[in-house]
Design a protein around this motif. Structure first.
Motif, PDB file in Angstrom:
ATOM      1  N   TYR A 166     -18.807   7.807  -5.927  1.00 19.47           N
ATOM      2  CA  TYR A 166     -19.623   7.305  -4.823  1.00 19.47           C
ATOM      3  C   TYR A 166     -19.605   8.270  -3.646  1.00 19.47           C
ATOM      4  O   TYR A 166     -18.546   8.723  -3.220  1.00 19.47           O
ATOM      5  N   VAL A 167     -20.788   8.566  -3.158  1.00 22.35           N
ATOM      6  CA  VAL A 167     -20.882   9.454  -2.006  1.00 22.35           C
ATOM      7  C   VAL A 167     -21.573   8.706  -0.876  1.00 22.35           C
ATOM      8  O   VAL A 167     -22.619   8.091  -1.074  1.00 22.35           O
ATOM      9  N   LEU A 168     -20.966   8.723   0.287  1.00 23.83           N
ATOM     10  CA  LEU A 168     -21.562   8.068   1.451  1.00 23.83           C
ATOM     11  C   LEU A 168     -22.243   9.120   2.313  1.00 23.83           C
ATOM     12  O   LEU A 168     -21.638  10.132   2.674  1.00 23.83           O
ATOM     13  N   ILE A 169     -23.511   8.886   2.614  1.00 24.23           N
ATOM     14  CA  ILE A 169     -24.231   9.791   3.516  1.00 24.23           C
ATOM     15  C   ILE A 169     -24.498   9.052   4.822  1.00 24.23           C
ATOM     16  O   ILE A 169     -25.036   7.944   4.812  1.00 24.23           O
ATOM     17  N   ILE A 192     -25.159   7.149  -4.731  1.00 25.59           N
ATOM     18  CA  ILE A 192     -25.246   7.547  -3.334  1.00 25.59           C
ATOM     19  C   ILE A 192     -25.494   6.332  -2.467  1.00 25.59           C
ATOM     20  O   ILE A 192     -26.351   5.506  -2.773  1.00 25.59           O
ATOM     21  N   VAL A 193     -24.729   6.188  -1.418  1.00 28.54           N
ATOM     22  CA  VAL A 193     -24.962   5.116  -0.474  1.00 28.54           C
ATOM     23  C   VAL A 193     -25.434   5.769   0.821  1.00 28.54           C
ATOM     24  O   VAL A 193     -24.718   6.553   1.413  1.00 28.54           O
ATOM     25  N   GLU A 194     -26.672   5.460   1.200  1.00 27.42           N
ATOM     26  CA  GLU A 194     -27.230   6.100   2.392  1.00 27.42           C
ATOM     27  C   GLU A 194     -27.129   5.162   3.581  1.00 27.42           C
ATOM     28  O   GLU A 194     -27.478   3.995   3.492  1.00 27.42           O
ATOM     29  N   THR A 195     -26.641   5.674   4.692  1.00 28.89           N
ATOM     30  CA  THR A 195     -26.635   4.880   5.914  1.00 28.89           C
ATOM     31  C   THR A 195     -27.196   5.742   7.027  1.00 28.89           C
ATOM     32  O   THR A 195     -27.141   6.960   6.966  1.00 28.89           O
ATOM     33  N   SER A 196     -27.749   5.083   8.043  1.00 29.17           N
ATOM     34  CA  SER A 196     -28.421   5.866   9.068  1.00 29.17           C
ATOM     35  C   SER A 196     -27.637   5.932  10.374  1.00 29.17           C
ATOM     36  O   SER A 196     -28.072   6.565  11.310  1.00 29.17           O
ATOM     37  N   ASN A 197     -26.505   5.265  10.456  1.00 30.97           N
ATOM     38  CA  ASN A 197     -25.701   5.394  11.668  1.00 30.97           C
ATOM     39  C   ASN A 197     -24.263   4.949  11.410  1.00 30.97           C
ATOM     40  O   ASN A 197     -23.923   4.468  10.327  1.00 30.97           O
ATOM     41  N   VAL A 233     -20.302  -0.403   5.220  1.00 25.33           N
ATOM     42  CA  VAL A 233     -20.238  -0.190   3.767  1.00 25.33           C
ATOM     43  C   VAL A 233     -18.906   0.389   3.304  1.00 25.33           C
ATOM     44  O   VAL A 233     -18.556   0.280   2.138  1.00 25.33           O
ATOM     45  N   LEU A 234     -18.148   0.987   4.221  1.00 29.48           N
ATOM     46  CA  LEU A 234     -16.880   1.603   3.821  1.00 29.48           C
ATOM     47  C   LEU A 234     -15.991   0.702   2.966  1.00 29.48           C
ATOM     48  O   LEU A 234     -15.509   1.127   1.925  1.00 29.48           O
ATOM     49  N   PRO A 235     -15.781  -0.549   3.378  1.00 26.96           N
ATOM     50  CA  PRO A 235     -14.881  -1.370   2.561  1.00 26.96           C
ATOM     51  C   PRO A 235     -15.492  -1.789   1.224  1.00 26.96           C
ATOM     52  O   PRO A 235     -14.789  -2.273   0.355  1.00 26.96           O
ATOM     53  N   ARG A 236     -16.800  -1.649   1.065  1.00 29.70           N
ATOM     54  CA  ARG A 236     -17.447  -2.206  -0.115  1.00 29.70           C
ATOM     55  C   ARG A 236     -17.388  -1.298  -1.336  1.00 29.70           C
ATOM     56  O   ARG A 236     -17.583  -1.737  -2.440  1.00 29.70           O
ATOM     57  N   TYR A 237     -17.230  -0.013  -1.122  1.00 34.05           N
ATOM     58  CA  TYR A 237     -17.206   0.897  -2.262  1.00 34.05           C
ATOM     59  C   TYR A 237     -15.946   1.745  -2.185  1.00 34.05           C
ATOM     60  O   TYR A 237     -15.369   1.913  -1.132  1.00 34.05           O
ATOM     61  N   LYS A 238     -15.577   2.292  -3.317  1.00 28.93           N
ATOM     62  CA  LYS A 238     -14.498   3.272  -3.315  1.00 28.93           C
ATOM     63  C   LYS A 238     -15.155   4.635  -3.233  1.00 28.93           C
ATOM     64  O   LYS A 238     -15.539   5.220  -4.244  1.00 28.93           O
ATOM     65  N   PHE A 239     -15.295   5.139  -2.039  1.00 32.54           N
ATOM     66  CA  PHE A 239     -16.021   6.391  -1.887  1.00 32.54           C
ATOM     67  C   PHE A 239     -15.159   7.575  -2.299  1.00 32.54           C
ATOM     68  O   PHE A 239     -13.945   7.587  -2.087  1.00 32.54           O
ATOM     69  N   GLU A 264      -6.647   3.146   4.777  1.00 31.41           N
ATOM     70  CA  GLU A 264      -7.412   2.943   3.543  1.00 31.41           C
ATOM     71  C   GLU A 264      -8.287   4.136   3.184  1.00 31.41           C
ATOM     72  O   GLU A 264      -8.550   4.395   2.020  1.00 31.41           O
ATOM     73  N   TYR A 265      -8.799   4.830   4.191  1.00 25.36           N
ATOM     74  CA  TYR A 265      -9.848   5.805   3.901  1.00 25.36           C
ATOM     75  C   TYR A 265      -9.455   7.259   4.133  1.00 25.36           C
ATOM     76  O   TYR A 265     -10.220   8.161   3.852  1.00 25.36           O
ATOM     77  N   SER A 266      -8.267   7.464   4.679  1.00 33.81           N
ATOM     78  CA  SER A 266      -7.956   8.825   5.119  1.00 33.81           C
ATOM     79  C   SER A 266      -7.935   9.834   3.962  1.00 33.81           C
ATOM     80  O   SER A 266      -8.108  11.025   4.179  1.00 33.81           O
ATOM     81  N   HIS A 267      -7.776   9.329   2.718  1.00 33.14           N
ATOM     82  CA  HIS A 267      -7.733  10.252   1.585  1.00 33.14           C
ATOM     83  C   HIS A 267      -9.115  10.749   1.172  1.00 33.14           C
ATOM     84  O   HIS A 267      -9.237  11.672   0.398  1.00 33.14           O
TER      85      HIS A 267
END
Lengths: 122, 676
Positions: A4-7, A30-35, A42-48, A74-77
């Motif tokens: 999963y890639v977050l943009i 790909i998970v696209e976000t605009s801000n 969305v961060l908690p919803r996927y394992k990016f 949770e996300y620093s890695h």
């Protein structure tokens, strides 16, 4: 395995450009976000597996997102690449100091982006 | 099935074109506004920053798509705007002339799809020269930012962009107090809370930035540090914003000399701009992008108008009863009819605006399939039909994830590998068909594959293994397939050994149900499986039948009602513990709402009942009610937390007489009744 890639990027055209460059590569979701707000949602919803973020955005800017991600447990890695523009060296430096793993300077070639992706996603 | 790359880039190009047009339009408006406000001597730093960001975005996208002239021009424009927002140069008439000229030229090039002629080329180069010269002149007088000398917490400075640093400094220079406003929110709903807080803070000064942080809070919470510049003191803030989860800390700033130099807020009045350049800002695409929330808002107003109209209709009727059909009563009646017609047109118009064709989402699906096939070594042909079928924007958007899920299942578990297919005597290439078509007030979307189908024997084994049914009981095909939607049923290892379609189907189902839709699976071993989604066209305004039972009033969406009939209590039979009636040679199960919702009190014993026959996706159910109150247009609003989990309730609505009633979700009712 799907990765999963977050943009996080406020320009739709830029987002689709990046998305199509990534999709050409491999099995990516790909998970696209605009801000920044959407990104936080969305961060908690996927394992990016990777985050790509623009810097200049209203409200929560990209640097603040870097700081949030890299300070959290949770996300620093998650590898995080900031997308900046020519002339904003100061923002680049700040981003790296906050823990961003790399930066890309717009405009960049598709190949450059793909190279960066490959080095963070194996 | 792989589309040509050139097609993608063509689409991306279109996207670039429309975005570029939008940006230029925004630039034009912003510059006009800036000019106006600079004449008045008060420039909003936010709008200056916004203008900069527009030029910045344009430069970015133009660069990525290889429009070097647009990129170069917007780069120079951006530099000037950057210096303006950072207070390095001032807004002067000369600058406005340059800005106007740049935007005019950009609009011209973009209008010509980025292909500049020789004439424009010269113009661009000349303008770039002028912009650059101006920029160089100013930037030579640039000073270093003294922010480092201030005693401000490093953790704040480290996340500020250059512009935000500048704004912080400007505030400090003017002797304005800087506060760190710390606010804690629930992770689920922080955006609303934050928006509300921002609304309160905005009038008090300037919000310089918003920094999220998760340290020291629970997993379900999130903290924000809002950096606020305000002339108010802490006491005032605390008294104005009495939120229990908000605290204020004033930030030490140290002293900075207030400079005499003009900041962007203090401007010389300007005169004359480059209007003679003949700005051609004609847009090529005849479309506007609108925030869906604005449409929702209009829809709500239309809904309320319909309620007001219902009241007027009732009054008209009363007038006719009292005065007979003459004089003022007739006029009133006619006027009301006119109003009704126009209101209907308005409603249809707004509805139409919300409708979007499914092809956007189908395109996304074909991308997913392309990606997945590349990896799996399977070969798949995608056939799409009915992509022009339209649905409410909100529904189309919510459909994305469930559909991707379904498609993934088709690919992962339905379609076999080429070798296996060959063995089975099937064509090497598998086929996935997506078909959409309207059906009454609903849209049906079918996803069909010609893969191995679902292994029913394996399902029945697992069902028994898990103790869900007693061994020896024979279940029908449909009943077995129903188990796939059971939460938890799928995630276990055993199930992923069968065709694995179970993975997360319960989630798909609840997504579809939340849109008042239904999902069904058909499968034939070795021939393939078909997932059928039935969705309402819109969720906004619907026609509903208002009914009463056990002294309560409910609304049932008319689009799922087949008929209603009157029966006597003797006609109700009991078969296997269920109440049923015979309806034209068919047995129809009945449902009493008071049983389903476990309402207090006995079922009323009346002689006559009404049966409202509802159906969705080939399934039927009769709802036993005591009274039918009539039809009405209702605006379905979502209901709060406490009722969200209750199956069979789709929302709430207000009737003309200011009473609120629950709107039944027919899909949910049908499923629940089968479980009872």
């Amino acid at each position: 395995m799907t990765r999963y890639v977050l943009i996080v990027e406020d320009s739709p055209a830029m987002r689709s450009f990046i998305a199509s460059a990534i999709e050409a590569l491999n099995d990516f979701q790909i998970v696209e976000t605009s801000n920044g707000f959407e990104a936080l949602k969305v961060l908690p919803r996927y394992k990016f597996d990777l985050i790509l973020t623009d810097i200049n955005m209203p409200d929560i800017n990209g640097l603040e997102l870097v700081s949030f991600v890299k300070k959290s447990t949770e996300y620093s890695h998650i590898p995080l690449v900031i997308i900046t523009t020519e002339g904003s060296e100061k923002d680049q430096q700040k981003g790296l100091a906050l823990g961003a793993d790399a930066y890309l300077v717009k405009p960049f070639k598709v190949e450059v982006l793909q190279k960066v992706l490959k080095s963070y996603l194996h | 099935m792989a589309k040509k790359e050139s097609k993608i880039s063509k689409k991306a190009l279109q996207e670039f074109q429309s975005e570029a047009e939008e940006i230029v339009e925004k630039l034009y408006h912003n510059i006009v506004d800036l000019e106006e406000s600079s004449k008045k001597g008060k420039v909003d730093p936010d709008s200056l920053n916004d203008t900069f960001r527009a030029a910045h975005s344009l430069k970015g996208v133009a660069g990525m798509f290889g429009f070097s002239q647009i990129e170069a021009l917007s780069h120079n424009l951006e530099s000037i705007l950057d210096s303006l927002r950072l207070g390095k140069i001032q807004l002067e008439p000369e600058i406005f002339a340059l800005l106007d000229e740049s935007v005019g030229l950009l609009s011209k090039i973009i209008g010509a799809s980025g292909k500049e002629g020789a004439e424009e080329k010269d113009q661009i180069e000349a303008l770039i020269g002028k912009l650059d010269q101006r920029f160089q002149e100013y930037s030579s007088s640039e000073k270093a930012s003294p922010l480092e000398e201030l005693k401000i917490d490093e953790s704040i400075i480290s996340v500020l962009t250059e512009y935000e640093e500048h704004r912080l400094l400007e505030n400090i220079r003017e002797g304005i107090n800087i506060f760190r406003v710390r606010a804690g929110f629930d992770l689920q709903s922080f955006d609303q809370g934050l928006a509300e807080l921002n609304q309160l803070l905005k009038p008090l000064g300037e919000i310089i930035t918003t920094l999220p942080s998760s340290s020291g809070v629970a997993d379900s919470e999130i903290n924000f540090d809002i950096i606020l510049g305000t002339k108010k003191d802490r006491k005032f803030l605390e008294n104005t914003i009495e939120w229990k989860n908000v605290s204020f800390t004033q930030i030490e700033t140290g002293k900075v000399e207030k400079e005499e130099e003009a900041s962007p807020e203090k401007l010389k009045p300007g005169e004359g701009s480059a209007e003679e350049e003949g700005l051609s800002l004609k847009s090529i695409s005849q479309t506007v992008r609108v925030d869906i929330n604005k449409l929702d808002n209009i829809m709500n107003i239309v809904g309320e108008l319909l309620l007001s109209k219902a009241v007027i209709s009732e009054l008209t009727e009363r007038l006719r009863m009292e005065k007979g059909f003459s004089g003022v009563a007739v006029d009133f009646y006619k006027a009301n009819r006119g109003l009704e017609r126009k209101l209907n047109e308005l409603q249809e118009g707004v509805m139409e605006v919300r409708m979007v064709p499914l092809h956007q989402i189908f395109e996304k699906l074909s991308r997913v399939i392309r990606k997945l096939t590349k990896d799996s070594g399977k070969e798949v042909e995608l056939e799409i039909s009915g992509a022009d079928t339209e649905l409410d924007k909100l529904i189309v958007e919510a459909l994305g994830d469930p559909l991707i899920h379904i498609i993934r299942n088709c690919l992962d578990h339905g379609i076999e590998t080429p070798e296996e297919r060959k063995r089975k005597g099937k064509p090497k290439k598998g086929t996935i068909k997506i078909n959409a078509f309207p059906k009454g007030n609903h849209v049906v979307i079918e996803v069909e594959d010609d893969g191995s189908g679902i292994d029913l024997t394996r399902i029945s084994e697992v069902v028994v293994e898990k103790g869900l049914i007693e061994p020896g009981i024979q279940l029908g095909k449909e009943e077995l397939l129903e188990f796939l939607f059971m939460p938890g049923f799928s995630t276990k290892k055993e199930i992923s050994k069968i065709s694995g379609r179970g993975v997360g189907l319960d989630v798909v189902k609840s997504n579809i149900s939340s849109m008042s839709g239904m999902i069904r699976i058909e499968s034939e071993e070795n021939k393939g499986a078909k997932v059928i989604l039935t969705l309402p066209i819109t969720l906004a305004i619907i026609k509903a039948l208002i009914i009463t039972t056990c002294g309560r009033t409910y609304a049932i969406p008319l689009n799922s009602i087949q008929e209603s009939l009157m029966i006597t209590s003797q006609e109700i039979k009991t078969v296997e513990g269920r109440e049923v009636i015979q309806l034209r040679d068919q047995t129809l199960s009945l449902l009493r709402l008071n049983h389903l919702f476990a309402l207090p009190g006995e079922s009323p014993s009346v002689e006559q009942y009404f049966v409202v026959v509802v159906s969705l996706a080939e399934r039927r159910l009769g709802i036993l009610v005591e009274g039918l109150l009539g039809q009405q247009d209702v605006v379905v609003k979502s209901i709060g937390e406490p009722l969200v989990g209750v199956r069979g309730i789709g929302g709430a609505t207000e009737l003309g007489n200011k009473t609120t009633v629950l709107v039944l979700d027919v899909g949910g009712l049908i499923e629940e009744s089968m479980r009872l």
